[in-house]
Design a protein around this motif. Sequence first.
Motif, mmCIF file in Angstrom:
data_model
loop_
_atom_site.group_PDB
_atom_site.id
_atom_site.type_symbol
_atom_site.label_atom_id
_atom_site.label_comp_id
_atom_site.label_asym_id
_atom_site.label_seq_id
_atom_site.Cartn_x
_atom_site.Cartn_y
_atom_site.Cartn_z
ATOM 1 N N ASP A 64 0.546 -8.233 47.560
ATOM 2 C CA ASP A 64 -0.157 -7.019 47.977
ATOM 3 C C ASP A 64 -0.606 -6.144 46.809
ATOM 4 O OD1 ASP A 64 0.118 -7.737 50.626
ATOM 5 O OD2 ASP A 64 1.958 -6.605 50.925
ATOM 6 N N ASP A 65 -1.138 -6.792 45.761
ATOM 7 C CA ASP A 65 -1.638 -6.006 44.629
ATOM 8 C C ASP A 65 -3.163 -5.973 44.580
ATOM 9 O OD1 ASP A 65 -2.201 -8.588 43.882
ATOM 10 O OD2 ASP A 65 -1.331 -8.435 41.868
ATOM 11 N N GLY A 66 -3.801 -6.537 45.627
ATOM 12 C CA GLY A 66 -5.254 -6.532 45.671
ATOM 13 C C GLY A 66 -5.906 -7.706 44.988
ATOM 14 N N ASN A 67 -5.118 -8.606 44.398
ATOM 15 C CA ASN A 67 -5.644 -9.800 43.738
ATOM 16 C C ASN A 67 -5.255 -11.038 44.527
ATOM 17 O OD1 ASN A 67 -6.704 -8.355 41.496
ATOM 18 N ND2 ASN A 67 -4.654 -8.297 40.580
ATOM 19 N N LEU A 68 -6.168 -11.992 44.618
ATOM 20 C CA LEU A 68 -5.885 -13.226 45.333
ATOM 21 C C LEU A 68 -5.014 -14.150 44.492
ATOM 22 C CD1 LEU A 68 -9.289 -14.117 47.034
ATOM 23 C CD2 LEU A 68 -7.216 -13.215 48.111
ATOM 24 N N ASP A 69 -3.914 -14.594 45.089
ATOM 25 C CA ASP A 69 -3.025 -15.562 44.465
ATOM 26 C C ASP A 69 -3.337 -16.946 45.019
ATOM 27 O OD1 ASP A 69 -1.584 -13.285 43.299
ATOM 28 O OD2 ASP A 69 -0.856 -12.973 45.350
ATOM 29 N N ILE A 70 -2.655 -17.948 44.521
ATOM 30 C CA ILE A 70 -2.906 -19.332 44.944
ATOM 31 C C ILE A 70 -1.603 -19.975 45.383
ATOM 32 C CG2 ILE A 70 -3.653 -21.636 44.207
ATOM 33 C CD1 ILE A 70 -5.489 -20.275 42.175
ATOM 34 N N ILE A 71 -1.636 -20.576 46.565
ATOM 35 C CA ILE A 71 -0.526 -21.408 47.016
ATOM 36 C C ILE A 71 -1.000 -22.856 46.995
ATOM 37 C CG2 ILE A 71 -1.114 -21.144 49.468
ATOM 38 C CD1 ILE A 71 1.909 -21.285 50.053
ATOM 39 N N THR A 72 -0.182 -23.757 46.466
ATOM 40 C CA THR A 72 -0.595 -25.155 46.311
ATOM 41 C C THR A 72 0.351 -26.089 47.059
ATOM 42 O OG1 THR A 72 0.714 -25.572 44.315
ATOM 43 C CG2 THR A 72 -1.500 -24.647 44.016
ATOM 44 N N LYS A 73 -0.114 -27.325 47.184
ATOM 45 C CA LYS A 73 0.711 -28.389 47.754
ATOM 46 C C LYS A 73 0.738 -29.582 46.817
ATOM 47 C CE LYS A 73 -2.734 -30.957 50.451
ATOM 48 N NZ LYS A 73 -2.396 -32.265 49.899
ATOM 49 N N ASP A 74 1.791 -30.344 46.900
ATOM 50 C CA ASP A 74 1.952 -31.576 46.099
ATOM 51 C C ASP A 74 1.770 -31.321 44.600
ATOM 52 O OD1 ASP A 74 2.272 -32.851 48.577
ATOM 53 O OD2 ASP A 74 0.177 -33.433 48.668
ATOM 54 N N PRO A 75 2.592 -30.528 43.967
ATOM 55 C CA PRO A 75 3.803 -29.879 44.482
ATOM 56 C C PRO A 75 3.522 -28.534 45.128
ATOM 57 C CG PRO A 75 3.639 -29.500 42.137
ATOM 58 C CD PRO A 75 2.467 -30.383 42.491
ATOM 59 N N GLU A 76 4.462 -28.109 45.979
ATOM 60 C CA GLU A 76 4.360 -26.816 46.635
ATOM 61 C C GLU A 76 4.808 -25.724 45.663
ATOM 62 O OE1 GLU A 76 3.614 -29.752 48.973
ATOM 63 O OE2 GLU A 76 5.669 -29.649 48.202
ATOM 64 N N SER A 77 3.931 -24.766 45.437
ATOM 65 C CA SER A 77 4.262 -23.687 44.500
ATOM 66 C C SER A 77 3.329 -22.513 44.746
ATOM 67 C CB SER A 77 4.156 -24.164 43.049
ATOM 68 O OG SER A 77 2.888 -24.730 42.794
ATOM 69 N N LEU A 78 3.697 -21.370 44.173
ATOM 70 C CA LEU A 78 2.895 -20.157 44.296
ATOM 71 C C LEU A 78 2.565 -19.633 42.908
ATOM 72 C CD1 LEU A 78 1.729 -18.034 46.278
ATOM 73 C CD2 LEU A 78 3.828 -16.728 45.916
ATOM 74 N N TRP A 79 1.289 -19.274 42.724
ATOM 75 C CA TRP A 79 0.805 -18.769 41.449
ATOM 76 C C TRP A 79 0.244 -17.364 41.664
ATOM 77 C CZ3 TRP A 79 0.796 -22.002 36.995
ATOM 78 C CH2 TRP A 79 1.227 -23.316 37.236
ATOM 79 N N LEU A 80 0.891 -16.356 41.078
ATOM 80 C CA LEU A 80 0.447 -14.976 41.234
ATOM 81 C C LEU A 80 -0.639 -14.637 40.219
ATOM 82 C CD1 LEU A 80 3.812 -13.078 41.895
ATOM 83 C CD2 LEU A 80 2.133 -13.917 43.556
ATOM 84 N N ASN A 81 -1.619 -13.898 40.696
ATOM 85 C CA ASN A 81 -2.789 -13.520 39.909
ATOM 86 C C ASN A 81 -2.524 -12.183 39.220
ATOM 87 O OD1 ASN A 81 -5.307 -12.704 38.968
ATOM 88 N ND2 ASN A 81 -6.382 -13.097 40.892
ATOM 89 N N GLU A 82 -2.441 -12.207 37.910
ATOM 90 C CA GLU A 82 -2.266 -10.987 37.125
ATOM 91 C C GLU A 82 -3.521 -10.771 36.296
ATOM 92 O OE1 GLU A 82 1.340 -11.188 34.869
ATOM 93 O OE2 GLU A 82 2.595 -11.608 36.636
ATOM 94 N N ASN A 83 -4.500 -10.068 36.931
ATOM 95 C CA ASN A 83 -5.773 -9.767 36.269
ATOM 96 C C ASN A 83 -6.493 -11.019 35.783
ATOM 97 O OD1 ASN A 83 -5.438 -6.915 36.583
ATOM 98 N ND2 ASN A 83 -3.970 -6.969 34.884
ATOM 99 N N GLY A 84 -6.539 -12.024 36.662
ATOM 100 C CA GLY A 84 -7.280 -13.237 36.350
ATOM 101 C C GLY A 84 -6.473 -14.314 35.666
ATOM 102 N N ILE A 85 -5.201 -14.044 35.367
ATOM 103 C CA ILE A 85 -4.307 -15.045 34.779
ATOM 104 C C ILE A 85 -3.243 -15.386 35.817
ATOM 105 C CG2 ILE A 85 -2.722 -15.581 32.910
ATOM 106 C CD1 ILE A 85 -5.631 -15.213 32.027
ATOM 107 N N PHE A 86 -3.061 -16.680 36.076
ATOM 108 C CA PHE A 86 -2.158 -17.118 37.132
ATOM 109 C C PHE A 86 -0.838 -17.609 36.542
ATOM 110 C CE2 PHE A 86 -6.326 -17.213 38.935
ATOM 111 C CZ PHE A 86 -6.152 -16.793 40.247
ATOM 112 N N LYS A 87 0.258 -17.055 37.092
ATOM 113 C CA LYS A 87 1.595 -17.418 36.617
ATOM 114 C C LYS A 87 2.429 -17.906 37.790
ATOM 115 C CE LYS A 87 1.489 -14.197 32.729
ATOM 116 N NZ LYS A 87 2.157 -13.069 32.044
ATOM 117 N N LYS A 88 3.095 -19.017 37.580
ATOM 118 C CA LYS A 88 3.878 -19.646 38.633
ATOM 119 C C LYS A 88 5.142 -18.847 38.912
ATOM 120 C CE LYS A 88 5.971 -24.115 39.836
ATOM 121 N NZ LYS A 88 6.201 -25.503 39.376
#
Length: 763
Positions: free
Chosen positions: A375-399
């Motif tokens: 809920d920070d206003g930035n789109l994050d990414i959820i993936t499959k194979d492997p299942e993981s979540l990557w948070l968007n910090e001003n255009g940089i994605f961190k697992k």
Amino acid sequence: MNRIIFALIISLSIVSCVNKAVVKSDAPENELLMSRYEKFLAENDSLSAEKIKDRIINKYPESKETFDLASSEFYDRLYPVWSNDSLKVVIISELLEKYPKTTWRRTLYQYYIYSLSMVKDIEILNSAIQDFKEEFPEDYLPYTTSSRYYYLDIKDSLKALECAISGYYKSKSYPKVNHYPVKEWELEKRSAKVSSGSYLAEMLIDIKQYDLAAQVLYEITDNNLLGIDDETTLCRPYYLLGKVYREKGDNDKFFTYLSKALIAGDSRNIWELCDSLYMENEHVSNPSEVLADVRKRTEFKEVIFNDVTSGYGLGNITASRIAWGDYDNDGFQDMLLDGRRLFKNNSGTNFIEVTNTAFPDTIRANGGLWGDFNDDGNLDIITKDPESLWLNENGIFKKVTGKSSLQDNGVPTEGIGIADLNRNGMLDVYFANYEKNYVYEKDQIFFGTGEGRFKDMTELAGVLPKDGKNRAGRGVNIGDFNNDGVSDIYVSNYRLTENFLFKNDGIGNFRNIAREEGVAGIETEGWWGHTIGSEWGDIDNDGDLDLITANLAHPRYIDFSNMTMLYENRIDEMKDFTDIRREAGIKFEETHSEPAFGDLDNDGFIDLYINCVYEGRRSFLYMNNGNKTFRDVSYLSGTRHYNGWGVAFADIDNDGDLDILSAGGKIQLFLNETPETGNWLEVKVKGNDHSDAIGTRLKLYNDNISLIREIQGGKGTTNQHSLVQHFGLGKETSGFTLEITFPSGESRIIKIDRINQIIAYEQ
């Protein structure tokens, strides 16, 4: 040769009559022995099963039981060596000896002759052709098949023509071969005249008998039996008529029939040779120019798309799954491919890959979706194979790592769906898991607890099958099907298993009501369908979500497997969903894979795009007629894609119309350049704390039109439309009200003063 041609002329108006095939045995011991055989198989007693099998084959060689045994053994033994024709020759010759009387030999001969041709064993090929004809003397197939090999391999053009003529006339009226499944046989019966007559016409063209060829081809097209449940088309006879008129020097008819062939398309792209023939005669240089010329000749003035893949920097990129989302909040939709490659939209002019800079740590995935998980206003990414979540910090994605983060489940996951399922303001996740070593995997559901953390609710939420048997999950579609304000879950399942519809009680407890609501599929002797992608959408503007399920349906299993289904939601009539695919004009195609709904011409009704998987299989674009029926504009629209999987829509250049990205093999980006479309409105919604508002329903209406949209957290087999909601308005210009209902139940009503614009609303 003249004698044969004369016979053809005399025969053109004659329909041959044939007698019924052999009568099968009705001895009750057949069924008893088969039951014992199946019982031994279930108990893994292969020795006893084999003894019973031999008894059935020897005592009842013409029975349905022997037919079924031959069919099973054929596929079991040939699948592992499918590409090795030498081994196939050996195996099939053994099966021909083992099963001397069953009508399954009809199929055995087809594959046997093909493999003999491939290994160039001409002597045995000649003998097999003769045996095939003698065993099935009233059947068109041995003759049409023989004609091809006499011509190409044995080099006997006289016999080839004789067999082609016999095959064509036998195709008009012949008995059903004993024990072949009814629906499968009907498919072949309706297409037999097209295939056998087209082959005969080809041979006549080769020997310059153009008038006779045209007569045969007109007989096919004028008496066409093909319908909504046939994937065979008239592409081939139209193409051949074009060749006839090219040789006769009639350019008008040449272009007329080549255009018809291109528009009809071919289910395996074998006969779409029309482009090269068209270019040769019209002196245009590429298929795009052919398409432009055909549009002009047919006065096509509907939706126009142009393939801009290379021009937008996306040439030769391979992907299967796609997701649209504005990750950098610049107002343009960016592209995520397979969950692991990120392309920035450069103000609608092209795309630039930014994967390496956006992911300092290497990302691995086979699919992914956009969602704001913190809920920070930035789109994050959820993936499959492997299942993981990557948070968007001003255009940089961190697992996200740690005990409460998503962990790789170690099994193939096909579909992801995200939404606020328990209405606590945080996104939850459903994983549709497939199979591993042919063992179906258990699906999973996780409730979000904030900051990218989750709690596994699989055992408690009610999403596990009551019978304790897992299904082969393929896709997830979340939507409020019953208009009660909460998100429900539809799960597409493969391997001829039923689909799920999980009704949400409002706080994240679910009950599978797919059978009750009529969307599990149709059960036949314990089998259902091979459902791949599905999607919700209101096709008739009646205020509720309808549903399409794309089913892969092989003709050899068509008697007990489901074709694609288009379900009309009849909740307003207090009734279940009803499959209206046939009435709606959506044709059967063997390998439907992923559908997509969106209003592509802005007329106020959502249209339908369907991808088809496997080499040479073409996509379809159906335009909504506004009366629960659709029309096929696939070729003329310029949206053909082959061997497709994922597909999703977005307005990539913010010009008010939806563009198409089609994946599966090399991706294709189709830019919507329709010269005249209806009015439109696009709405960006932000929820509390600037979140993406996935699951929010929008209703846009005036005195004449009422439209609904839901912000989807993925669809089908992990694909995703733009989160910006697009409304086509047709000729409507004013008096609109926009009602926005968030997953929490909170609603807002907004008066729309101006259309043909993109507006933003924040909760």
